[in-house]
Scaffold this active site. Structure first.
Site, PDB file in Angstrom:
ATOM      1  N   ILE A 112       9.885  -6.789  -5.306  1.00  0.00           N
ATOM      2  CA  ILE A 112      11.295  -6.659  -4.950  1.00  0.00           C
ATOM      3  C   ILE A 112      12.161  -7.482  -5.917  1.00  0.00           C
ATOM      4  N   GLU A 158      11.788   2.648  -9.534  1.00  0.00           N
ATOM      5  CA  GLU A 158      12.740   3.722  -9.175  1.00  0.00           C
ATOM      6  C   GLU A 158      12.079   5.093  -9.286  1.00  0.00           C
ATOM      7  N   GLY A 159      10.765   5.152  -9.032  1.00  0.00           N
ATOM      8  CA  GLY A 159      10.011   6.396  -9.165  1.00  0.00           C
ATOM      9  C   GLY A 159       9.338   6.426 -10.518  1.00  0.00           C
ATOM     10  N   LEU A 180      10.088  -2.732 -38.215  1.00  0.00           N
ATOM     11  CA  LEU A 180      10.227  -4.154 -38.548  1.00  0.00           C
ATOM     12  C   LEU A 180       8.911  -4.801 -38.983  1.00  0.00           C
ATOM     13  N   GLY A 237       3.781   2.677  -2.538  1.00  0.00           N
ATOM     14  CA  GLY A 237       4.744   2.591  -3.636  1.00  0.00           C
ATOM     15  C   GLY A 237       5.415   3.935  -3.862  1.00  0.00           C
ATOM     16  N   ARG A 284      18.870   5.468  -9.855  1.00  0.00           N
ATOM     17  CA  ARG A 284      18.214   6.223 -10.938  1.00  0.00           C
ATOM     18  C   ARG A 284      19.256   6.775 -11.909  1.00  0.00           C
ATOM     19  N   PHE A 309       2.782  16.662  -4.628  1.00  0.00           N
ATOM     20  CA  PHE A 309       2.578  15.232  -4.388  1.00  0.00           C
ATOM     21  C   PHE A 309       1.281  14.971  -3.616  1.00  0.00           C
ATOM     22  N   ASN A 352       0.802  -1.237   0.000  1.00  0.00           N
ATOM     23  CA  ASN A 352       0.000   0.000   0.000  1.00  0.00           C
ATOM     24  C   ASN A 352       0.830   1.282   0.000  1.00  0.00           C
TER      25      ASN A 352
HETATM   26  P1  TGC Z   1       9.844  14.768   1.073  1.00  0.00           P
HETATM   27  O1  TGC Z   1       9.075  15.308   2.238  1.00  0.00           O
HETATM   28  O2  TGC Z   1       9.775  15.445  -0.254  1.00  0.00           O
HETATM   29  O3  TGC Z   1      11.400  14.638   1.483  1.00  0.00           O
HETATM   30  C1  TGC Z   1      11.783  14.094   2.743  1.00  0.00           C
HETATM   31  C2  TGC Z   1      13.237  14.455   2.932  1.00  0.00           C
HETATM   32  O4  TGC Z   1      14.039  13.723   1.990  1.00  0.00           O
HETATM   33  C3  TGC Z   1      14.758  14.641   1.152  1.00  0.00           C
HETATM   34  N1  TGC Z   1      14.787  14.072  -0.187  1.00  0.00           N
HETATM   35  C4  TGC Z   1      15.867  13.486  -0.697  1.00  0.00           C
HETATM   36  N2  TGC Z   1      17.096  13.297  -0.193  1.00  0.00           N
HETATM   37  C5  TGC Z   1      17.991  12.655  -0.954  1.00  0.00           C
HETATM   38  N3  TGC Z   1      17.687  12.190  -2.197  1.00  0.00           N
HETATM   39  C6  TGC Z   1      16.468  12.359  -2.733  1.00  0.00           C
HETATM   40  N4  TGC Z   1      16.187  11.880  -3.945  1.00  0.00           N
HETATM   41  C7  TGC Z   1      15.487  13.025  -1.978  1.00  0.00           C
HETATM   42  N5  TGC Z   1      14.187  13.348  -2.184  1.00  0.00           N
HETATM   43  C8  TGC Z   1      13.767  13.985  -1.084  1.00  0.00           C
HETATM   44  C9  TGC Z   1      13.988  15.949   1.228  1.00  0.00           C
HETATM   45  O5  TGC Z   1      14.815  17.040   0.932  1.00  0.00           O
HETATM   46  C10 TGC Z   1      13.517  15.948   2.661  1.00  0.00           C
HETATM   47  O6  TGC Z   1      14.595  16.348   3.478  1.00  0.00           O
HETATM   48  P2  TGC Z   1      14.334  17.251   4.798  1.00  0.00           P
HETATM   49  O7  TGC Z   1      15.707  17.540   5.313  1.00  0.00           O
HETATM   50  O8  TGC Z   1      13.605  18.461   4.312  1.00  0.00           O
HETATM   51  O9  TGC Z   1      13.518  16.381   5.704  1.00  0.00           O
HETATM   52  O10 TGC Z   1       9.472  13.239   0.932  1.00  0.00           O
HETATM   53  P3  TGC Z   1       8.105  12.554   0.573  1.00  0.00           P
HETATM   54  O11 TGC Z   1       7.903  11.447   1.558  1.00  0.00           O
HETATM   55  O12 TGC Z   1       7.006  13.562   0.390  1.00  0.00           O
HETATM   56  O13 TGC Z   1       8.423  11.838  -0.836  1.00  0.00           O
HETATM   57  C11 TGC Z   1       8.821  12.522  -1.927  1.00  0.00           C
HETATM   58  C12 TGC Z   1       8.956  11.586  -3.164  1.00  0.00           C
HETATM   59  C13 TGC Z   1       7.575  11.297  -3.731  1.00  0.00           C
HETATM   60  C14 TGC Z   1       9.738  12.359  -4.200  1.00  0.00           C
HETATM   61  C15 TGC Z   1       9.711  10.298  -2.869  1.00  0.00           C
HETATM   62  O14 TGC Z   1       9.244   9.634  -1.810  1.00  0.00           O
HETATM   63  C16 TGC Z   1       9.886   9.384  -4.051  1.00  0.00           C
HETATM   64  O15 TGC Z   1      10.893   9.498  -4.725  1.00  0.00           O
HETATM   65  N6  TGC Z   1       8.933   8.414  -4.352  1.00  0.00           N
HETATM   66  C17 TGC Z   1       9.157   7.380  -5.368  1.00  0.00           C
HETATM   67  C18 TGC Z   1       9.442   6.061  -4.700  1.00  0.00           C
HETATM   68  C19 TGC Z   1      10.468   5.241  -5.424  1.00  0.00           C
HETATM   69  O16 TGC Z   1      11.214   5.717  -6.251  1.00  0.00           O
HETATM   70  N7  TGC Z   1      10.551   3.976  -5.078  1.00  0.00           N
HETATM   71  C20 TGC Z   1      11.558   3.121  -5.643  1.00  0.00           C
HETATM   72  C21 TGC Z   1      11.614   1.808  -4.925  1.00  0.00           C
HETATM   73  S1  TGC Z   1      13.070   0.869  -5.285  1.00  0.00           S
HETATM   74  C22 TGC Z   1      12.896   0.348  -6.844  1.00  0.00           C
HETATM   75  O17 TGC Z   1      12.004   0.671  -7.558  1.00  0.00           O
HETATM   76  C23 TGC Z   1      13.955  -0.560  -7.309  1.00  0.00           C
HETATM   77  S2  TGC Z   1      13.787  -1.113  -8.914  1.00  0.00           S
HETATM   78  C24 TGC Z   1      15.195  -1.995  -8.963  1.00  0.00           C
HETATM   79  C25 TGC Z   1      15.619  -2.485 -10.291  1.00  0.00           C
HETATM   80  O18 TGC Z   1      15.250  -3.634 -10.607  1.00  0.00           O
HETATM   81  O19 TGC Z   1      16.420  -1.799 -10.976  1.00  0.00           O
HETATM   82  P1  FAD Z   2       1.544   3.780  -7.159  1.00  0.00           P
HETATM   83  O1  FAD Z   2       2.387   4.578  -6.251  1.00  0.00           O
HETATM   84  O2  FAD Z   2       0.294   3.156  -6.598  1.00  0.00           O
HETATM   85  O3  FAD Z   2       1.152   4.690  -8.396  1.00  0.00           O
HETATM   86  C1  FAD Z   2       0.101   4.341  -9.300  1.00  0.00           C
HETATM   87  C2  FAD Z   2      -0.061   5.508 -10.287  1.00  0.00           C
HETATM   88  O4  FAD Z   2      -0.396   6.704  -9.570  1.00  0.00           O
HETATM   89  C3  FAD Z   2       1.250   5.803 -11.040  1.00  0.00           C
HETATM   90  O5  FAD Z   2       0.938   6.172 -12.367  1.00  0.00           O
HETATM   91  C4  FAD Z   2       1.803   7.005 -10.302  1.00  0.00           C
HETATM   92  O6  FAD Z   2       2.628   7.837 -11.117  1.00  0.00           O
HETATM   93  C5  FAD Z   2       0.544   7.729  -9.873  1.00  0.00           C
HETATM   94  N1  FAD Z   2       0.744   8.551  -8.680  1.00  0.00           N
HETATM   95  C6  FAD Z   2       1.109   8.147  -7.438  1.00  0.00           C
HETATM   96  N2  FAD Z   2       1.223   9.198  -6.613  1.00  0.00           N
HETATM   97  C7  FAD Z   2       0.946  10.298  -7.350  1.00  0.00           C
HETATM   98  C8  FAD Z   2       0.926  11.691  -7.080  1.00  0.00           C
HETATM   99  N3  FAD Z   2       1.237  12.178  -5.877  1.00  0.00           N
HETATM  100  N4  FAD Z   2       0.594  12.524  -8.081  1.00  0.00           N
HETATM  101  C9  FAD Z   2       0.304  12.059  -9.326  1.00  0.00           C
HETATM  102  N5  FAD Z   2       0.295  10.766  -9.649  1.00  0.00           N
HETATM  103  C10 FAD Z   2       0.623   9.893  -8.670  1.00  0.00           C
HETATM  104  N6  FAD Z   2      10.570  -1.600  -5.208  1.00  0.00           N
HETATM  105  C11 FAD Z   2      11.524  -1.856  -4.273  1.00  0.00           C
HETATM  106  O7  FAD Z   2      11.468  -1.353  -3.153  1.00  0.00           O
HETATM  107  N7  FAD Z   2      12.579  -2.683  -4.560  1.00  0.00           N
HETATM  108  C12 FAD Z   2      12.715  -3.277  -5.766  1.00  0.00           C
HETATM  109  O8  FAD Z   2      13.701  -4.019  -5.999  1.00  0.00           O
HETATM  110  C13 FAD Z   2      11.719  -3.054  -6.767  1.00  0.00           C
HETATM  111  N8  FAD Z   2      11.779  -3.701  -7.948  1.00  0.00           N
HETATM  112  C14 FAD Z   2      10.733  -3.585  -8.838  1.00  0.00           C
HETATM  113  C15 FAD Z   2      10.708  -4.400  -9.976  1.00  0.00           C
HETATM  114  C16 FAD Z   2       9.635  -4.328 -10.857  1.00  0.00           C
HETATM  115  C17 FAD Z   2       9.599  -5.231 -12.056  1.00  0.00           C
HETATM  116  C18 FAD Z   2       8.596  -3.391 -10.641  1.00  0.00           C
HETATM  117  C19 FAD Z   2       7.457  -3.262 -11.611  1.00  0.00           C
HETATM  118  C20 FAD Z   2       8.612  -2.599  -9.504  1.00  0.00           C
HETATM  119  C21 FAD Z   2       9.658  -2.693  -8.579  1.00  0.00           C
HETATM  120  N9  FAD Z   2       9.662  -1.960  -7.393  1.00  0.00           N
HETATM  121  C22 FAD Z   2      10.638  -2.179  -6.429  1.00  0.00           C
HETATM  122  C23 FAD Z   2       8.509  -1.139  -7.034  1.00  0.00           C
HETATM  123  C24 FAD Z   2       8.473   0.232  -7.734  1.00  0.00           C
HETATM  124  O9  FAD Z   2       9.437   1.101  -7.209  1.00  0.00           O
HETATM  125  C25 FAD Z   2       7.070   0.787  -7.571  1.00  0.00           C
HETATM  126  O10 FAD Z   2       6.218   0.003  -8.392  1.00  0.00           O
HETATM  127  C26 FAD Z   2       6.967   2.250  -7.946  1.00  0.00           C
HETATM  128  O11 FAD Z   2       7.676   3.055  -7.022  1.00  0.00           O
HETATM  129  C27 FAD Z   2       5.497   2.734  -8.021  1.00  0.00           C
HETATM  130  O12 FAD Z   2       4.748   2.303  -6.942  1.00  0.00           O
HETATM  131  P2  FAD Z   2       3.319   1.564  -7.193  1.00  0.00           P
HETATM  132  O13 FAD Z   2       3.536   0.483  -8.180  1.00  0.00           O
HETATM  133  O14 FAD Z   2       2.777   1.202  -5.852  1.00  0.00           O
HETATM  134  O15 FAD Z   2       2.419   2.651  -7.876  1.00  0.00           O
END
Ligand code: TGC
Ligand code: FAD
Length: 388
Positions: free
Chosen positions: A166, A367-368, A342, A140, A247, A387, A138
């Site tokens: 994951i 990765e976002g 193709l 992401g 990223r 957000f 719940n």
């Molecule tokens: P927010 O209130 O904006 O920020 C909290 C504090 O964090 C700081 N900050 C950062 N610091 C370092 N690097 C960054 N990229 C940062 N972004 C924010 C910010 O300055 C603040 O600091 P302070 O001192 O003011 O407290 O945080 P929020 O909770 O509202 O979230 C913001 C948001 C939406 C941008 C963030 O949570 C986000 O990036 N969400 C996306 C989640 C995501 O990317 N998940 C990835 C999971 S891992 C994955 O997908 C692996 S795939 C692996 C593969 O197979 O390759």
């Molecule tokens: P949600 O957050 O539920 O988003 C659904 C939709 O709503 C998206 O289009 C999104 O852009 C939109 N949305 C959400 N919030 C907002 C907003 N504030 N404003 C506007 N639009 C919004 N995670 C890990 O921790 N480790 C891993 O190793 C990892 N590997 C992955 C591998 C695969 C193959 C995949 C598919 C995902 C993986 N992830 C991993 C998870 C990945 O990081 C998440 O899927 C991603 O961060 C999005 O979260 P969600 O899928 O829950 O989508």
């Protein structure tokens, strides 16, 4: 016909060492990945035997110091490695991204000396496989809302909760897990696969990243020794800093997938004849190819410049977001356009395009998401967070 586009002569900006690294990874991808990857993807099977080879070629933790088993390389070298791996397949690059930026990086940056010595050399060689647990069922895009918890039980920490999506979790020896402590502060901890109450079921039936293994992390009263907590980080900044590194790698990696699609389309268009001529002689096909090479070139320049900033530790999270977002969208668009060049052949496994296209549907989400990175740019330029 010029494959491997370098339209703005970025090679002139690379060192001899960086070119040698690229050639050696390119050769490995041609030898070990390309011949097997279509079958692996068709069979929904991660080619696990490649892990040790990836350790041998230096794909794990290239920028981690040699003392801990890394290669001590710079950030542009890391990017080049990611491009070459993703030219093979996004799933192979994913394995290297997770191991390097999401497992080795946090242990190196936030870990104790004992943790670094215990885990990093084995992760670098591929003896150990790691995964990164941030996303929950719940939570992401909003990882700060996570529910996974650690309770201090005096002698140990009691871990409860679950993570989803994951990469590598079902085959991982260790997981870097993010959870909230008794004070609601996010902490990172290293969970080992044999800990009682810890399971990692596989996520099946993916249409995307089929040659990468994905799963859950389920923690049911797992007793984690206190020495497994990462001592030098608290709060959401911990996982977000790891994401900056991953990223960044993806912004380079996606260029590899785009290049493979472009190369395939260019070659095919010169060989395939319709109406008595190669289809490359038609303006509509040239438009597609010319736009592809233009977009690849722009992405290469952005990645290269970002790398120079990152080498000086000057790359901001928003610059990284912009590059990840732009370059992945660029690659996905090129995959779609190349597929059309193709014709029907584009949908078959005889060519890599459809596999890249399906993979990139995950890369644009993990990765976002594409939207979240746009909102990060929006916040950076307006000062207003959209957000919530
Ligand atoms: P927010 O209130 O904006 O920020 C909290 C504090 O964090 C700081 N900050 C950062 N610091 C370092 N690097 C960054 N990229 C940062 N972004 C924010 C910010 O300055 C603040 O600091 P302070 O001192 O003011 O407290 O945080 P929020 O909770 O509202 O979230 C913001 C948001 C939406 C941008 C963030 O949570 C986000 O990036 N969400 C996306 C989640 C995501 O990317 N998940 C990835 C999971 S891992 C994955 O997908 C692996 S795939 C692996 C593969 O197979 O390759
Ligand atoms: P949600 O957050 O539920 O988003 C659904 C939709 O709503 C998206 O289009 C999104 O852009 C939109 N949305 C959400 N919030 C907002 C907003 N504030 N404003 C506007 N639009 C919004 N995670 C890990 O921790 N480790 C891993 O190793 C990892 N590997 C992955 C591998 C695969 C193959 C995949 C598919 C995902 C993986 N992830 C991993 C998870 C990945 O990081 C998440 O899927 C991603 O961060 C999005 O979260 P969600 O899928 O829950 O989508």
């Amino acid at each position: 016909m010029k494959l491997f586009p370098d339209y703005f002569l970025i090679d002139d900006l690379l060192s001899d060492e960086q070119i040698i690294i690229r050639e050696s990874i390119r050769e490995w991808v041609n030898r070990s990945v390309i011949p097997i990857i279509d079958n692996a993807a068709q069979d929904h099977m991660f080619p696990k035997h490649l892990i040790r080879e990836m350790g041998e070629i230096g794909a794990f933790g290239p920028y981690i110091p040699e003392k801990y088993g890394g290669a001590g390389l710079d950030q542009i070298s890391y990017g080049i490695i990611m491009t070459e791996l993703e030219r093979g397949d996004s799933g192979i690059r994913s394995a290297a991204s997770v191991q390097s930026s999401l497992v080795m990086y946090p242990i190196y940056t936030f870990g104790s000396e004992d943790q670094k010595m215990k885990y990093l050399p084995k992760l670098a060689s591929g003896e150990l496989i790691g995964c990164f647990g941030l996303t929950e069922p719940n939570h992401g895009s909003d990882p700060g809302g996570m529910l996974t918890q650690i309770e201090d039980k005096g002698d140990y920490l009691l871990l409860n909760g679950s993570k989803m999506w994951i990469t590598n979790s079902p085959i991982a020896d260790i997981a870097v897990v993010w959870a909230k402590d008794d004070n609601n502060v996010i902490r990172g901890l290293i969970v080992e696969k044999d800990m009682k109450g810890f399971t990692a079921p596989e996520t099946l039936k993916k249409w995307s990243l089929r040659s990468s293994i994905t799963g859950e992390l389920v923690f049911d009263n797992v007793e984690v020794p206190k020495e497994n907590i990462l001592p030098n980080i608290q709060g959401i900044k911990g996982p977000l800093k790891c994401l900056n590194s991953a990223r960044y790698g993806i912004s380079w990696g996606a260029i590899g997938a785009a290049i493979d699609c472009y190369n395939t389309a260019l070659k095919y268009s010169l060989e395939r004849k319709q109406f008595g001529k190669p289809i490359a002689s038609f303006q509509l096909q040239q438009k597609k190819l010319a736009e592809m090479v233009t977009e690849i070139t722009k992405a290469q320049l952005m990645a290269w410049r970002l790398g120079t900033l990152k080498n000086k530790d000057n790359a901001t999270p928003s610059q990284i977001s912009m590059a990840k977002r732009n370059n992945v969208e660029m690659a996905l668009n090129i995959a779609r356009e190349s597929r059309q060049v193709l014709g029907a052949m584009g949908i078959t496994g005889d060519f890599p395009i459809m596999r890249h296209m399906m993979n990139l549907e995950s890369v644009i989400t993990y990765e976002g998401t594409h939207d979240i990175h746009l909102l990060i740019t929006g916040l950076d330029i307006t000062g207003i967070a959209a957000f919530e």
